[in-house]
Design a protein around this motif. Structure first.
Motif, PDB file in Angstrom:
ATOM      1  N   ASN A   1       0.803  -1.228   0.000  1.00 30.85           N
ATOM      2  CA  ASN A   1       0.000   0.000   0.000  1.00 30.85           C
ATOM      3  C   ASN A   1       0.833   1.275   0.000  1.00 30.85           C
ATOM      4  O   ASN A   1       0.461   2.265  -0.628  1.00 30.85           O
ATOM      5  N   TYR A   2       1.985   1.237   0.701  1.00 28.36           N
ATOM      6  CA  TYR A   2       2.725   2.480   0.934  1.00 28.36           C
ATOM      7  C   TYR A   2       4.047   2.589   0.156  1.00 28.36           C
ATOM      8  O   TYR A   2       4.571   3.690   0.011  1.00 28.36           O
ATOM      9  N   TRP A   3       4.576   1.487  -0.321  1.00 26.28           N
ATOM     10  CA  TRP A   3       5.897   1.525  -0.974  1.00 26.28           C
ATOM     11  C   TRP A   3       5.850   1.160  -2.448  1.00 26.28           C
ATOM     12  O   TRP A   3       6.577   1.738  -3.244  1.00 26.28           O
ATOM     13  N   ARG A   4       5.033   0.193  -2.803  1.00 22.86           N
ATOM     14  CA  ARG A   4       5.134  -0.370  -4.148  1.00 22.86           C
ATOM     15  C   ARG A   4       4.478   0.527  -5.192  1.00 22.86           C
ATOM     16  O   ARG A   4       3.286   0.823  -5.101  1.00 22.86           O
ATOM     17  N   PRO A   5       5.213   0.962  -6.213  1.00 24.93           N
ATOM     18  CA  PRO A   5       4.627   1.786  -7.276  1.00 24.93           C
ATOM     19  C   PRO A   5       3.957   0.922  -8.343  1.00 24.93           C
ATOM     20  O   PRO A   5       4.297  -0.244  -8.515  1.00 24.93           O
ATOM     21  N   PHE A   6       3.001   1.488  -9.066  1.00 24.81           N
ATOM     22  CA  PHE A   6       2.280   0.781 -10.117  1.00 24.81           C
ATOM     23  C   PHE A   6       2.271   1.618 -11.391  1.00 24.81           C
ATOM     24  O   PHE A   6       2.108   2.843 -11.336  1.00 24.81           O
ATOM     25  N   SER A   7       2.406   0.946 -12.511  1.00 26.19           N
ATOM     26  CA  SER A   7       2.387   1.647 -13.800  1.00 26.19           C
ATOM     27  C   SER A   7       1.034   2.313 -14.030  1.00 26.19           C
ATOM     28  O   SER A   7       0.961   3.440 -14.528  1.00 26.19           O
ATOM     29  N   LYS A   8      -0.050   1.617 -13.687  1.00 31.51           N
ATOM     30  CA  LYS A   8      -1.386   2.170 -13.902  1.00 31.51           C
ATOM     31  C   LYS A   8      -1.651   3.396 -13.034  1.00 31.51           C
ATOM     32  O   LYS A   8      -2.556   4.176 -13.320  1.00 31.51           O
ATOM     33  N   LEU A   9      -0.842   3.574 -11.983  1.00 31.18           N
ATOM     34  CA  LEU A   9      -0.975   4.732 -11.088  1.00 31.18           C
ATOM     35  C   LEU A   9       0.097   5.782 -11.354  1.00 31.18           C
ATOM     36  O   LEU A   9       0.421   6.578 -10.480  1.00 31.18           O
ATOM     37  N   ASN A  10       0.685   5.751 -12.552  1.00 32.27           N
ATOM     38  CA  ASN A  10       1.736   6.699 -12.922  1.00 32.27           C
ATOM     39  C   ASN A  10       2.937   6.577 -11.982  1.00 32.27           C
ATOM     40  O   ASN A  10       3.493   7.568 -11.516  1.00 32.27           O
ATOM     41  N   CYS A  11       3.319   5.339 -11.704  1.00 35.46           N
ATOM     42  CA  CYS A  11       4.471   5.014 -10.854  1.00 35.46           C
ATOM     43  C   CYS A  11       4.306   5.546  -9.429  1.00 35.46           C
ATOM     44  O   CYS A  11       5.290   5.897  -8.760  1.00 35.46           O
TER      45      CYS A  11
END
Length: 386
Positions: A365-375
């Protein structure tokens, strides 16, 4: 420049003997034996005092190392030299994995720096078949990670080696304004063994008869325009502790945030009801779509009544079709492959399994970035959107 004079070995030894015994002065020796330069006598004496009497037999010009000269035919000296050489070779090659004649530059430089006070650089180079000039050329270079490689290593370490090269590429572009092809990033990650863990595929099975089955309202539309519009949920096994545990999770498709989760040693309807109540606490969930599979826990009357009481619209995948709930399935697969890697899992207690799940949920929830969330991370994306 005058022609160099070659003095016989017997003359050199006799001059040194007379000089050391003090029978004649340097000038008298020069006159007696026709020696033109007094520094020559001083050099011979120096050789004698240093135990380098073998140099008396060497020709004018280049002075060879011990045992390397063309006139050195002493069998004992040759044998002694060979023994010393093989002892040195055994010691040096023992510092290299396997029995390699060639070593990578950084390893060879480290070996030379370690043993150059014990052996000559030339001897070490000969042992490995490396030219002396090549060694000095290597030493003049920097063999550590470049600035770009250091940034990639830092990103992978910060995210605990759980992301692939595409995400690393996106983070470099977002945080450091560095544009690279993904293949370049992949090569660097392979060079330093930074690859993420591979998810294991699992086989699907068809559950028993259902009690309450509802249509698939989600219909694989895994995007949401606002929080609490679409949720997905599922149960997965945690076979890593002293006994089997079960994890129930609810995720918000708006930002992939894990809203609630429950761990139990029983796979019953109480497990999913507890997770649902946690997720609903403090949130406006009216007309929220909650999608699940057709597991017995989700088709139970108690679960359906609890959802209806809160104004939630339940949705279910088609029988035996995991792709209808792919997002939460993928999350559980990531949790297992990243947090419970078989290479470093060992023997865990149930308490440790629970702690590892708690740690991973916070990380997700707090550390992992996601491509769909613009990193961005799920929490970061929600805060920025608000």
């Amino acid at each position: 420049m005058g022609k160099r004079v070659q003095y016989p070995e017997e003359v050199k030894k006799e001059v040194v003997r007379l000089k050391v015994e003090g029978v004649y002065s340097t000038q008298e020796l020069m006159k007696k034996y026709g020696i033109k330069n007094k520094s020559q006598i001083n050099t011979w004496v120096k050789w004698f005092k240093n135990g380098e009497t073998h140099r008396f037999a060497q020709p004018v010009g280049k002075q060879y190392s011990y045992g390397k000269g063309p006139d050195d035919h002493d069998e004992f000296a040759q044998l002694k030299k060979k023994v010393a050489y093989y002892e040195m070779r055994e010691e040096l090659l023992g510092k290299v994995p396997g029995n390699r004649k060639e070593v990578v530059p950084e390893v060879f430089i480290e070996i030379v720096e370690t043993f150059k006070h014990k052996y000559t650089v030339i001897s070490i180079c000969e042992c490995f078949g490396v030219a002396k000039a090549t060694y000095y050329r290597w030493r003049g270079k920097s063999w550590g990670p470049s600035e770009l490689e250091k940034r990639i290593i830092d990103i992978c370490e910060h995210l605990k080696f759980r992301i692939g090269h595409r995400m690393v590429r996106d983070l470099l572009r977002k945080e450091h304004q560095i544009k690279l092809h993904r293949n370049t990033v992949q090569k660097i990650m392979q060079k330093y063994s930074l690859q993420c863990q591979v998810k294991k595929k699992r086989q699907n099975y068809i559950a028993g008869e259902s009690k309450v089955v509802v249509p698939n309202y989600l219909n694989r539309q895994f995007t949401a325009s606002k929080p609490n519009e679409k949720w997905v949920t599922d149960i997965t096994y945690l076979p890593y502790g002293e006994k089997m545990l079960y994890l129930s999770t609810i995720m918000d498709l708006y930002n992939n945030e894990i809203l609630a989760y429950t761990i139990s040693d029983k796979q019953d309807k109480a497990l999913v009801l507890d997770t649902l109540r946690k997720a609903c606490k403090g949130r406006d969930v009216y007309e929220c779509i909650l999608h699940s599979d057709q597991g017995a826990q989700y088709t139970s009357y108690d679960y359906q009544e609890e959802a209806e009481k809160r104004g939630i619209i339940t949705s279910m995948s088609r029988r035996g079709n995991c792709f209808d709930n792919a997002v939460i399935e993928s999350f559980h697969s990531s949790l297992k492959s990243e947090e419970f890697n078989p290479l470093n899992r060992g023997n865990l207690t149930n308490h440790t399994v629970r702690e590892k799940v708690d740690t991973y949920m916070y990380y997700y929830n707090y550390w992992r970035p996601f491509s769909k969330l613009n990193c961005q991370t799920p929490i970061e994306f929600k805060v920025m959107a608000a």
